[in-house]
Write a protein that holds these residues in place. Sequence first.
Motif, PDB file in Angstrom:
ATOM      1  N   ILE A 153       2.968  11.198  -9.502  1.00 46.55           N
ATOM      2  CA  ILE A 153       3.389  12.612  -8.982  1.00 46.55           C
ATOM      3  C   ILE A 153       4.272  11.911  -7.188  1.00 46.55           C
ATOM      4  CG2 ILE A 153       2.205  13.870  -6.752  1.00 46.55           C
ATOM      5  CD1 ILE A 153      -0.789  12.476  -7.462  1.00 46.55           C
ATOM      6  N   GLN A 154       5.194  13.568  -7.945  1.00 44.23           N
ATOM      7  CA  GLN A 154       6.514  13.435  -6.699  1.00 44.23           C
ATOM      8  C   GLN A 154       6.957  14.013  -6.084  1.00 44.23           C
ATOM      9  OE1 GLN A 154       9.010  12.435 -10.746  1.00 44.23           O
ATOM     10  NE2 GLN A 154      10.231  10.761 -10.273  1.00 44.23           N
ATOM     11  N   LYS A 167       0.529   4.004  -4.031  1.00 47.29           N
ATOM     12  CA  LYS A 167       1.420   4.363  -3.096  1.00 47.29           C
ATOM     13  C   LYS A 167       2.803   3.381  -3.817  1.00 47.29           C
ATOM     14  CE  LYS A 167       3.916   5.946   0.588  1.00 47.29           C
ATOM     15  NZ  LYS A 167       5.854   5.598   0.334  1.00 47.29           N
ATOM     16  N   SER A 168       4.175   4.721  -4.451  1.00 44.52           N
ATOM     17  CA  SER A 168       5.008   3.222  -4.978  1.00 44.52           C
ATOM     18  C   SER A 168       5.717   2.928  -4.038  1.00 44.52           C
ATOM     19  CB  SER A 168       6.003   4.415  -5.499  1.00 44.52           C
ATOM     20  OG  SER A 168       7.397   3.707  -5.500  1.00 44.52           O
ATOM     21  N   SER A 169       6.145   1.536  -4.046  1.00 44.90           N
ATOM     22  CA  SER A 169       6.620   0.640  -3.219  1.00 44.90           C
ATOM     23  C   SER A 169       8.221   0.828  -3.303  1.00 44.90           C
ATOM     24  CB  SER A 169       6.363  -0.836  -3.302  1.00 44.90           C
ATOM     25  OG  SER A 169       6.939  -1.123  -4.780  1.00 44.90           O
ATOM     26  N   GLU A 170       8.828   1.860  -4.534  1.00 40.11           N
ATOM     27  CA  GLU A 170      10.250   2.201  -4.485  1.00 40.11           C
ATOM     28  C   GLU A 170      10.746   3.297  -4.272  1.00 40.11           C
ATOM     29  OE1 GLU A 170      10.878   1.469  -8.140  1.00 40.11           O
ATOM     30  OE2 GLU A 170      10.468  -0.973  -8.333  1.00 40.11           O
ATOM     31  N   ARG A 171       9.849   4.221  -4.136  1.00 41.12           N
ATOM     32  CA  ARG A 171      10.064   5.751  -3.430  1.00 41.12           C
ATOM     33  C   ARG A 171       9.058   6.416  -2.748  1.00 41.12           C
ATOM     34  NH1 ARG A 171      12.127   4.967  -8.721  1.00 41.12           N
ATOM     35  NH2 ARG A 171      14.002   5.170  -9.478  1.00 41.12           N
ATOM     36  N   GLU A 172       9.593   6.532  -1.647  1.00 36.94           N
ATOM     37  CA  GLU A 172       8.561   7.748  -0.371  1.00 36.94           C
ATOM     38  C   GLU A 172       8.053   8.182  -1.121  1.00 36.94           C
ATOM     39  OE1 GLU A 172       6.779   7.085   2.749  1.00 36.94           O
ATOM     40  OE2 GLU A 172       8.615   5.510   1.902  1.00 36.94           O
ATOM     41  N   ASN A 173       8.193   9.344  -2.302  1.00 34.58           N
ATOM     42  CA  ASN A 173       7.679  10.219  -2.183  1.00 34.58           C
ATOM     43  C   ASN A 173       7.185  10.367  -3.626  1.00 34.58           C
ATOM     44  OD1 ASN A 173      10.204  10.370  -4.603  1.00 34.58           O
ATOM     45  ND2 ASN A 173      10.038  12.572  -4.528  1.00 34.58           N
ATOM     46  N   GLU A 174       6.915   8.955  -4.067  1.00 38.84           N
ATOM     47  CA  GLU A 174       5.823   9.177  -5.733  1.00 38.84           C
ATOM     48  C   GLU A 174       4.799   7.586  -5.095  1.00 38.84           C
ATOM     49  OE1 GLU A 174       9.427   8.367  -8.719  1.00 38.84           O
ATOM     50  OE2 GLU A 174       8.493   6.779  -7.995  1.00 38.84           O
ATOM     51  N   TYR A 175       3.587   9.131  -5.991  1.00 41.19           N
ATOM     52  CA  TYR A 175       2.278   8.048  -5.624  1.00 41.19           C
ATOM     53  C   TYR A 175       1.716   8.289  -7.384  1.00 41.19           C
ATOM     54  CZ  TYR A 175       2.063   8.903  -0.843  1.00 41.19           C
ATOM     55  OH  TYR A 175       2.957   8.882   0.391  1.00 41.19           O
ATOM     56  N   VAL A 230      -4.866  14.579   0.578  1.00 45.38           N
ATOM     57  CA  VAL A 230      -5.618  15.416  -0.126  1.00 45.38           C
ATOM     58  C   VAL A 230      -5.008  14.651  -1.914  1.00 45.38           C
ATOM     59  CG1 VAL A 230      -2.797  16.149  -1.242  1.00 45.38           C
ATOM     60  CG2 VAL A 230      -4.635  17.785  -1.185  1.00 45.38           C
ATOM     61  N   LEU A 231      -4.269  13.238  -1.999  1.00 40.15           N
ATOM     62  CA  LEU A 231      -4.880  13.520  -3.548  1.00 40.15           C
ATOM     63  C   LEU A 231      -6.389  11.513  -3.586  1.00 40.15           C
ATOM     64  CD1 LEU A 231      -0.940  11.594  -2.869  1.00 40.15           C
ATOM     65  CD2 LEU A 231      -1.896  12.965  -4.189  1.00 40.15           C
TER      66      LEU A 231
END
Length: 221
Positions: free
Chosen positions: A205-206, A138-146, A116-117
């Motif tokens: 996006i979280q 994609k964030s390397s620190e938080r799984e839910n962040e793009y 979807v992203l």
Amino acid sequence: MNTIYNESLIFKKKEVSLSAMTFLYQEMISNIHNDCKDISEFETRLSKMGYNIGLRLIELLNFRASATFTSKNFLSSGSNTSNGSSDATITASDQESSLTSFINRMRRRDLKILDVLQFIHGSLWSYLFGHVSNDLVKSSERENEYMIVDNKPKLTQFISGKNVSCDYFVCGIIHGYLTSAGFPCKVTPHSMPQDGHDNRVVFLIQFDKQVLEREGLRISQ
């Protein structure tokens, strides 16, 4: 007026000049700003306006992205005659039948976060701004962040003294689209100048916890 309803949803494309679009957006920003008591209210109202657009874009863009044939094929039986007029044998029921058949073959909605992203990064950005976004990270620190990156935001590039709050309209569009697609989230803009792109904006996006849990279940199946 009737011609508007007879136009194809798939192939009709209208473009607005950049100067007209940015002028109208600046006027909208100015009017909202004058009616708001603080920056928080301003950002919320701007985001809500974009959100309502995002909710409606999912069906339209999904429909158009499903097109695997041209408008000529879609109305092949209505090709022009020698005198330049349309074939009079085309009926409303013929067009309705073709449209119904096409709808039945529409692409399925995206069920995975990355899918979807990528659609937003490509198809949605191209539809709104005439080009794909500059990056999807994609964030390397938080799984839910793009993050979706736009090096030169079209809507806000000519707003003097512009701050990142003016980009909440696009945040709302992303938020509305993802929410309608079944990916509840939070979207915020962040000014991150880089490599000469002074107006570069990163849309963070979280995704909600439930989205990650659903994603995990699909991977494990």
